[in-house]
Scaffold this motif. Structure first.
Motif, PDB file in Angstrom:
ATOM      1  N   ALA A  30       0.793  -1.310  -0.298  1.00  0.00           N
ATOM      2  CA  ALA A  30      -0.796   0.156  -0.280  1.00  0.00           C
ATOM      3  C   ALA A  30       0.673   1.638   0.073  1.00  0.00           C
ATOM      4  CB  ALA A  30      -0.542   0.525   1.375  1.00  0.00           C
ATOM      5  N   ALA A  31       1.732   1.561   0.985  1.00  0.00           N
ATOM      6  CA  ALA A  31       3.079   2.178   0.779  1.00  0.00           C
ATOM      7  C   ALA A  31       3.680   2.821  -0.278  1.00  0.00           C
ATOM      8  CB  ALA A  31       4.104   2.001   1.197  1.00  0.00           C
ATOM      9  N   ALA A  32       4.229   1.646  -0.894  1.00  0.00           N
ATOM     10  CA  ALA A  32       4.467   1.215  -2.742  1.00  0.00           C
ATOM     11  C   ALA A  32       3.421   2.015  -4.188  1.00  0.00           C
ATOM     12  CB  ALA A  32       5.048   0.013  -3.376  1.00  0.00           C
ATOM     13  N   GLU A  33       2.206   1.754  -3.478  1.00  0.00           N
ATOM     14  CA  GLU A  33       1.098   1.954  -4.325  1.00  0.00           C
ATOM     15  C   GLU A  33       0.823   3.507  -3.898  1.00  0.00           C
ATOM     16  OE1 GLU A  33      -2.046  -0.528  -3.572  1.00  0.00           O
ATOM     17  OE2 GLU A  33      -0.543  -2.096  -4.541  1.00  0.00           O
ATOM     18  N   THR A  34       0.989   3.871  -2.985  1.00  0.00           N
ATOM     19  CA  THR A  34       0.716   5.773  -2.709  1.00  0.00           C
ATOM     20  C   THR A  34       1.821   6.317  -2.700  1.00  0.00           C
ATOM     21  OG1 THR A  34      -0.446   4.642  -0.731  1.00  0.00           O
ATOM     22  CG2 THR A  34      -0.395   6.453  -0.769  1.00  0.00           C
ATOM     23  N   GLU A  35       3.010   5.979  -3.452  1.00  0.00           N
ATOM     24  CA  GLU A  35       4.194   6.704  -3.568  1.00  0.00           C
ATOM     25  C   GLU A  35       3.760   6.835  -5.220  1.00  0.00           C
ATOM     26  OE1 GLU A  35       6.300   8.586  -2.034  1.00  0.00           O
ATOM     27  OE2 GLU A  35       6.021   7.986  -0.431  1.00  0.00           O
ATOM     28  N   VAL A  36       3.646   5.940  -6.058  1.00  0.00           N
ATOM     29  CA  VAL A  36       3.735   5.718  -6.886  1.00  0.00           C
ATOM     30  C   VAL A  36       1.962   7.312  -7.406  1.00  0.00           C
ATOM     31  CG1 VAL A  36       2.188   4.563  -9.778  1.00  0.00           C
ATOM     32  CG2 VAL A  36       3.897   3.899  -7.330  1.00  0.00           C
ATOM     33  N   PHE A  37       1.218   6.374  -6.627  1.00  0.00           N
ATOM     34  CA  PHE A  37      -0.689   6.975  -6.658  1.00  0.00           C
ATOM     35  C   PHE A  37       0.244   9.199  -6.341  1.00  0.00           C
ATOM     36  CE2 PHE A  37      -4.155   9.791  -4.600  1.00  0.00           C
ATOM     37  CZ  PHE A  37      -4.970   9.461  -6.227  1.00  0.00           C
ATOM     38  N   ILE A  38       0.910   8.920  -5.248  1.00  0.00           N
ATOM     39  CA  ILE A  38       1.009  10.271  -5.625  1.00  0.00           C
ATOM     40  C   ILE A  38       2.330  11.013  -6.897  1.00  0.00           C
ATOM     41  CG2 ILE A  38       3.468  12.209  -3.530  1.00  0.00           C
ATOM     42  CD1 ILE A  38       1.911  10.265  -1.527  1.00  0.00           C
ATOM     43  N   LYS A  39       3.079  10.618  -6.721  1.00  0.00           N
ATOM     44  CA  LYS A  39       3.822  10.955  -8.070  1.00  0.00           C
ATOM     45  C   LYS A  39       2.968  11.263  -9.065  1.00  0.00           C
ATOM     46  CE  LYS A  39       8.522   9.023  -6.562  1.00  0.00           C
ATOM     47  NZ  LYS A  39       9.284   7.464  -6.870  1.00  0.00           N
ATOM     48  N   GLU A  40       2.018  10.025  -9.765  1.00  0.00           N
ATOM     49  CA  GLU A  40       0.966  10.521 -10.917  1.00  0.00           C
ATOM     50  C   GLU A  40       0.406  11.762 -10.553  1.00  0.00           C
ATOM     51  OE1 GLU A  40      -1.368   6.536 -11.375  1.00  0.00           O
ATOM     52  OE2 GLU A  40       0.796   5.914 -12.303  1.00  0.00           O
ATOM     53  N   SER A  41      -0.246  12.036  -9.347  1.00  0.00           N
ATOM     54  CA  SER A  41      -0.666  13.054  -9.059  1.00  0.00           C
ATOM     55  C   SER A  41      -0.244  14.422  -9.070  1.00  0.00           C
ATOM     56  CB  SER A  41      -1.134  12.775  -7.487  1.00  0.00           C
ATOM     57  OG  SER A  41      -2.054  11.959  -7.613  1.00  0.00           O
ATOM     58  N   GLU A  42       1.227  14.329  -8.750  1.00  0.00           N
ATOM     59  CA  GLU A  42       1.847  15.671  -8.555  1.00  0.00           C
ATOM     60  C   GLU A  42       2.169  15.832 -10.557  1.00  0.00           C
ATOM     61  OE1 GLU A  42       5.373  14.558  -6.926  1.00  0.00           O
ATOM     62  OE2 GLU A  42       5.062  14.944  -4.565  1.00  0.00           O
ATOM     63  N   ALA A  43       2.367  14.987 -11.163  1.00  0.00           N
ATOM     64  CA  ALA A  43       2.661  15.238 -12.583  1.00  0.00           C
ATOM     65  C   ALA A  43       1.059  15.654 -13.401  1.00  0.00           C
ATOM     66  CB  ALA A  43       2.835  13.837 -13.426  1.00  0.00           C
ATOM     67  N   ILE A 101      -0.908  16.871 -11.403  1.00  0.00           N
ATOM     68  CA  ILE A 101      -0.990  18.993 -10.934  1.00  0.00           C
ATOM     69  C   ILE A 101      -0.707  19.897 -11.617  1.00  0.00           C
ATOM     70  CG2 ILE A 101      -0.912  20.335  -9.227  1.00  0.00           C
ATOM     71  CD1 ILE A 101      -0.965  17.572  -7.140  1.00  0.00           C
ATOM     72  N   VAL A 102       0.599  19.358 -12.178  1.00  0.00           N
ATOM     73  CA  VAL A 102       1.832  20.189 -13.415  1.00  0.00           C
ATOM     74  C   VAL A 102       0.892  20.147 -14.418  1.00  0.00           C
ATOM     75  CG1 VAL A 102       3.641  20.150 -14.578  1.00  0.00           C
ATOM     76  CG2 VAL A 102       3.829  19.129 -11.873  1.00  0.00           C
ATOM     77  N   LYS A 103      -0.009  19.049 -15.549  1.00  0.00           N
ATOM     78  CA  LYS A 103       0.080  19.503 -16.506  1.00  0.00           C
ATOM     79  C   LYS A 103      -1.723  20.274 -16.324  1.00  0.00           C
ATOM     80  CE  LYS A 103       1.489  15.405 -17.998  1.00  0.00           C
ATOM     81  NZ  LYS A 103       0.832  13.864 -19.154  1.00  0.00           N
ATOM     82  N   LEU A 104      -2.199  20.381 -15.525  1.00  0.00           N
ATOM     83  CA  LEU A 104      -3.079  20.766 -14.904  1.00  0.00           C
ATOM     84  C   LEU A 104      -2.840  22.462 -14.868  1.00  0.00           C
ATOM     85  CD1 LEU A 104      -5.514  18.395 -12.602  1.00  0.00           C
ATOM     86  CD2 LEU A 104      -6.262  19.769 -14.910  1.00  0.00           C
ATOM     87  N   LYS A 105      -2.467  23.180 -13.772  1.00  0.00           N
ATOM     88  CA  LYS A 105      -1.425  24.190 -13.472  1.00  0.00           C
ATOM     89  C   LYS A 105      -1.845  24.868 -14.986  1.00  0.00           C
ATOM     90  CE  LYS A 105       0.047  24.415  -8.742  1.00  0.00           C
ATOM     91  NZ  LYS A 105       1.036  24.541  -8.212  1.00  0.00           N
ATOM     92  N   GLU A 106      -0.842  24.004 -16.141  1.00  0.00           N
ATOM     93  CA  GLU A 106      -0.570  24.670 -17.095  1.00  0.00           C
ATOM     94  C   GLU A 106      -1.727  24.497 -17.988  1.00  0.00           C
ATOM     95  OE1 GLU A 106       1.825  21.689 -19.298  1.00  0.00           O
ATOM     96  OE2 GLU A 106       3.491  21.767 -17.919  1.00  0.00           O
ATOM     97  N   GLU A 107      -2.788  24.381 -17.757  1.00  0.00           N
ATOM     98  CA  GLU A 107      -4.089  23.907 -18.441  1.00  0.00           C
ATOM     99  C   GLU A 107      -4.889  25.632 -18.180  1.00  0.00           C
ATOM    100  OE1 GLU A 107      -8.184  21.773 -18.980  1.00  0.00           O
ATOM    101  OE2 GLU A 107      -6.548  20.662 -18.846  1.00  0.00           O
ATOM    102  N   LEU A 108      -4.660  25.351 -16.702  1.00  0.00           N
ATOM    103  CA  LEU A 108      -5.213  26.404 -15.592  1.00  0.00           C
ATOM    104  C   LEU A 108      -5.161  28.061 -15.830  1.00  0.00           C
ATOM    105  CD1 LEU A 108      -7.496  27.093 -13.545  1.00  0.00           C
ATOM    106  CD2 LEU A 108      -5.204  27.745 -12.308  1.00  0.00           C
ATOM    107  N   VAL A 109      -3.394  27.939 -16.866  1.00  0.00           N
ATOM    108  CA  VAL A 109      -3.467  29.341 -17.230  1.00  0.00           C
ATOM    109  C   VAL A 109      -3.585  29.664 -18.606  1.00  0.00           C
ATOM    110  CG1 VAL A 109      -0.755  30.322 -18.019  1.00  0.00           C
ATOM    111  CG2 VAL A 109      -0.958  28.772 -16.017  1.00  0.00           C
ATOM    112  N   ARG A 110      -4.120  28.780 -19.247  1.00  0.00           N
ATOM    113  CA  ARG A 110      -4.855  28.103 -20.868  1.00  0.00           C
ATOM    114  C   ARG A 110      -6.150  29.238 -20.435  1.00  0.00           C
ATOM    115  NH1 ARG A 110      -7.482  23.847 -23.719  1.00  0.00           N
ATOM    116  NH2 ARG A 110      -8.025  25.043 -25.247  1.00  0.00           N
ATOM    117  N   TRP A 111      -6.374  28.266 -19.383  1.00  0.00           N
ATOM    118  CA  TRP A 111      -8.120  29.124 -19.472  1.00  0.00           C
ATOM    119  C   TRP A 111      -8.180  30.181 -18.473  1.00  0.00           C
ATOM    120  CZ3 TRP A 111     -12.823  25.916 -20.861  1.00  0.00           C
ATOM    121  CH2 TRP A 111     -12.212  25.081 -21.138  1.00  0.00           C
ATOM    122  N   GLU A 112      -7.145  30.867 -18.249  1.00  0.00           N
ATOM    123  CA  GLU A 112      -7.523  32.365 -17.498  1.00  0.00           C
ATOM    124  C   GLU A 112      -7.169  33.437 -18.166  1.00  0.00           C
ATOM    125  OE1 GLU A 112      -4.661  31.648 -14.393  1.00  0.00           O
ATOM    126  OE2 GLU A 112      -6.310  30.830 -12.929  1.00  0.00           O
TER     127      GLU A 112
END
Length: 144
Positions: A70-83, A85-96
């Motif tokens: 579960a700890a390993a899966e959580t780490e993978v999920f956190i890294k994927e989520s951070e990636a 978040i970066v894409k969504l922030k870029e998209e947010l800039v586009r929408w703004e």
């Protein structure tokens, strides 16, 4: 489900209220009151010989293994989520930066959303969804 978990919880709470060892009995007081020879000594031997085995732990290793997984899966999920978040922030800039939809012309909409805009070279039929178009073939693995 939840009922079973509640029963287990109450059982564990009840067990934890009990003493860890069997209570001490004052056999000397009973020897002074009981006249039958050897009766109290026999009970004392049996009582002191009483051993209640503690159940062997067979699941701690499995639990530790599941926790590591579960700890390993959580780490993978956190890294994927951070990636993400970066894409969504870029998209947010586009929408703004984009002008409000209410103020867009059809040409501006086509520039911002080329996949959703009307394409005069490839007209579609109403309701303009892919599955309602002539010659539509569902993707493999998608629900038909």
């Amino acid at each position: 489900g939840t009922t079973v978990l509640c029963k287990i919880y109450f059982f564990i709470c009840r067990v934890l209220t009990l003493p860890e060892a069997v209570p001490k009995i004052q056999f000397a007081a009973y020897k002074a009151r009981i006249d039958a020879p050897g009766m109290v000594d026999d009970f004392q031997k049996q009582y002191e010989a009483l051993q209640i085995p503690y159940p062997a732990d067979t699941v701690s290793g499995k639990i530790a293994e599941i926790e590591k997984q579960a700890a390993a899966e959580t780490e993978v999920f956190i890294k994927e989520s951070e990636a993400r978040i970066v894409k969504l922030k870029e998209e947010l800039v586009r929408w703004e930066k984009m002008i409000p939809y209410e103020q867009m012309t059809m040409e501006e909409f086509a520039e911002q959303f080329p996949d959703d805009a009307i394409n005069l070279e490839k007209p579609t039929l109403w309701p303009h969804t892919p599955e309602d178009q002539p010659g539509y073939v569902p993707k493999e693995g998608a629900e038909a």
